[in-house]
Design an enzyme around this catalytic site. Sequence first.
Site, PDB file in Angstrom:
ATOM      1  N   PHE B  55      72.791  40.768  44.699  1.00 30.19           N
ATOM      2  CA  PHE B  55      72.512  41.169  45.965  1.00 30.19           C
ATOM      3  C   PHE B  55      73.183  42.091  46.647  1.00 30.19           C
ATOM      4  O   PHE B  55      74.371  42.206  46.484  1.00 30.19           O
ATOM      5  CB  PHE B  55      72.384  39.540  46.849  1.00 30.19           C
ATOM      6  CG  PHE B  55      71.480  38.693  46.545  1.00 30.19           C
ATOM      7  CD1 PHE B  55      70.002  39.224  46.571  1.00 30.19           C
ATOM      8  CD2 PHE B  55      71.767  37.414  46.263  1.00 30.19           C
ATOM      9  CE1 PHE B  55      69.041  38.032  46.093  1.00 30.19           C
ATOM     10  CE2 PHE B  55      70.824  36.529  46.064  1.00 30.19           C
ATOM     11  CZ  PHE B  55      69.458  36.611  45.885  1.00 30.19           C
ATOM     12  N   GLU B  56      72.516  42.949  47.568  1.00 26.64           N
ATOM     13  CA  GLU B  56      73.071  43.848  48.384  1.00 26.64           C
ATOM     14  C   GLU B  56      74.228  43.482  49.275  1.00 26.64           C
ATOM     15  O   GLU B  56      75.264  44.281  49.509  1.00 26.64           O
ATOM     16  CB  GLU B  56      71.986  44.615  49.143  1.00 26.64           C
ATOM     17  CG  GLU B  56      72.086  45.756  49.786  1.00 26.64           C
ATOM     18  CD  GLU B  56      70.849  46.311  50.371  1.00 26.64           C
ATOM     19  OE1 GLU B  56      69.800  45.971  49.704  1.00 26.64           O
ATOM     20  OE2 GLU B  56      71.070  47.240  51.326  1.00 26.64           O
ATOM     21  N   GLY B  57      74.318  42.134  49.652  1.00 23.79           N
ATOM     22  CA  GLY B  57      75.304  41.671  50.544  1.00 23.79           C
ATOM     23  C   GLY B  57      76.399  41.758  49.716  1.00 23.79           C
ATOM     24  O   GLY B  57      77.556  41.073  50.503  1.00 23.79           O
TER      25      GLY B  57
END
Lengths: 318, 258
Positions: B55-57
């Site tokens: 995930f980009e986070g």
Amino acid sequence: MAPTPYLELRERTKARDRSLRDKRMSLEEAAALIADGEHVALGGCTASRTPFAMIWALVRAGRRDLKVSRSIVSTEGDILYASGVSRHIMTSWFSQGIVWGVSKVMRAHVESGRATLEEWSHMAMGLRYRAGAMGAPFMPMRAMLGSGVLGRVEGAKPMECPFTGEPLLLVPALNPDVALIHVQRCDAYGNAQIDGLSFMDVDIAMAANRVIMTTERIVSNDQIRRAPDQTKIGFFTVDAVVEAPFGCAPHECYGVYEPFFPHMDAYAAATGKDPEKGVAEYLDRFYHEPKDWNGYLERIGVGDMLDAARRGRTIHAD
Amino acid sequence: MPTDATRPYTASELLAVSSARALKDGQIVFAGVGVPLLAATLAQRTHAPGLTILFEGGVIGPFVQPGALPPSTNEQRCARRANMLTPITDVLLLLQRGYVDVGFMGGAQIDRYGNLNSSFIGDPDAPKTRLPGTGGGNDIASLAEIIVAMKHEKRRFVEKVDFVTSPGYLSGGDSRARAGLPAGGPYKVVTDLAVMGFDPETKRMRVETLQPGVTPEQVQANTGFDLAIARETPSAEPPSADELAILADLDPERLYTA
């Protein structure tokens, strides 16, 4: 925004009191450290660890025309545009969150030309802060090339790699005047410990010329020294420490509370039909009318706070 | 229609199932929330148990809890049972370093070369609609092979995108590599009407599989550019009862599968 000249950057750091000293103050005192027109970087990402308590204080202080940057902008972007605190936001993505669709408030401000949404790729935002944190004028990267995004930003320069001859993109350093960061715990000196997702916060703190740290709770320096490996942002970068419980409400603070979903649903509904009126009423009710931060939380309501906190603690359940 | 589907399925469920089938075991997959996350998780629970989600986070290898889907890739729900959390910049740099096999994308518009727009509808200088923007989309599309999942409509499949937010094969041929993007590029485009790939030479989009019950004429009628569709294009198997049951378990409130 061109990189700050290197000696000027160093002079600004040299002029700061970097000593281990008590930096605790109120939200209002911290807001007074920020001048109109400055570049303010926000920590967190989307609906996570958004420094809402400081944004709330800036709206109430009537701060104007800040240039604001963040990795991804959520509800707080609406608030900044609608309050006039900022008419220029630099980010990679702007809307409350994918489940709520495109921000109608952002659309109203940007499509009418009243506000600027400066769009960089997410990695470009990260590498710009990182260059700033490193004291380097730029970072090379391999994205954004060939896209329309590159054509609409100022300051990024394609170059041929001097070693390999490949096309690269250089993105200029960001050294914000001020960084606003919210963490789970921090001591009075500014030693900040972050649980969970750290986003771009460490780079932002290192890049900035001033850091205002809000924290769920202030802990003792002894507690920090028992686990110094958990300290993600050092006291020497921090200029102000403000205790602000539920300081990200209605967004989340990892392990403490999740987003206040009913509140965010209600906000999206209120701004969905008539964005200007909806956000103006929201600003009055939650920003201007409450007497203090506790008053803001009272208006959000104890039911929503307990719900968000109960869900927030589930991260520790297995 | 084949008969093994136990209930009617929605377009979003079909997108998730078709996308999941395009993933392989052992891959590292950069996923957004919504259909991409459902697809990647469905693949994990069927044919690809060793698939890793990013995930980009800043999340490496989480297992998202059924019924508690995250509102974006950047909240604590995304971090559940992860192997590792990193700063955002560092998880994006995994794309640049070459660790990511597939990135999942959506978009408001796509053209024949797989260029994606998620920034502006209309003239970017005076847009009819300002959309949220690239996020990590530009980085993912620049640095990994991508699967695009979107509804198949003429207003989305356009001759020319209003703006290239995330580069596909640009103007075809070797134009992508010449622009400084030698790696990655569109791999599949998955819609409710068809699954498409790209010609290896011209880099033009072409239909590989029709969704169940869909005719080539229907696909072309809903596309704003000429699509290559072979006369003998096979049809996909409809979502199975198992696949639909897993999706229902993951998203019982139907946040992303309505």
